[in-house]
Structure formats: C-alpha cells, structure tokens
Write a protein that holds these residues in place. Sequence first.
Motif, mmCIF file in Angstrom:
data_model
loop_
_atom_site.group_PDB
_atom_site.id
_atom_site.type_symbol
_atom_site.label_atom_id
_atom_site.label_comp_id
_atom_site.label_asym_id
_atom_site.label_seq_id
_atom_site.Cartn_x
_atom_site.Cartn_y
_atom_site.Cartn_z
ATOM 1 N N SER A 34 8.645 31.423 14.195
ATOM 2 C CA SER A 34 10.098 31.316 14.028
ATOM 3 C C SER A 34 10.510 31.246 12.557
ATOM 4 N N ALA A 35 9.591 30.899 11.691
ATOM 5 C CA ALA A 35 9.902 30.792 10.267
ATOM 6 C C ALA A 35 9.680 32.106 9.520
ATOM 7 N N GLU A 40 9.678 40.465 11.476
ATOM 8 C CA GLU A 40 9.957 41.007 12.802
ATOM 9 C C GLU A 40 10.207 42.500 12.707
ATOM 10 N N PRO A 41 9.909 43.277 13.705
ATOM 11 C CA PRO A 41 9.297 42.808 14.947
ATOM 12 C C PRO A 41 7.791 42.622 14.757
#
Length: 60
Positions: A34-35, A40-41
């Motif tokens: 999440s950090a 991404e992706p």
Amino acid sequence: MAVKPGKELVEMMRRVQGRFGTSDLQLVTISRPSAYGEYEPFEFVHSEEQLVERLEQQAA
C-alpha cells in the motif's frame, strides 16, 4: 511471493535479471504494498517459476 531479505533473494534477482536483462526490467522488493502506489500495477506471484512465466508472457 513472500521472501525474506538476504542471500537467497539477491541470488534469485540475479538469476532473473541474468535471464531477462536489466534495460526493460526493474525488480523491486516491497514490504508494504500500500505504500508503493507509484509501482502499480503490480502482481504478486507465488514462486520464482511463476515470476519467470509472467516475464516471458510480457516479453512475447
């Protein structure tokens, strides 16, 4: 794939980079996905073999 930092991880990354090169490949190990939104992706794999399969698919 969950891996611990250390010699095994370094060796795996060297094998993958040796096979696919480094000009179009960036391997990043992250501890908290999440950090790392800028990467991404991204996709989680369960083994080195699965990682190689995914990279071969991308290269085709």
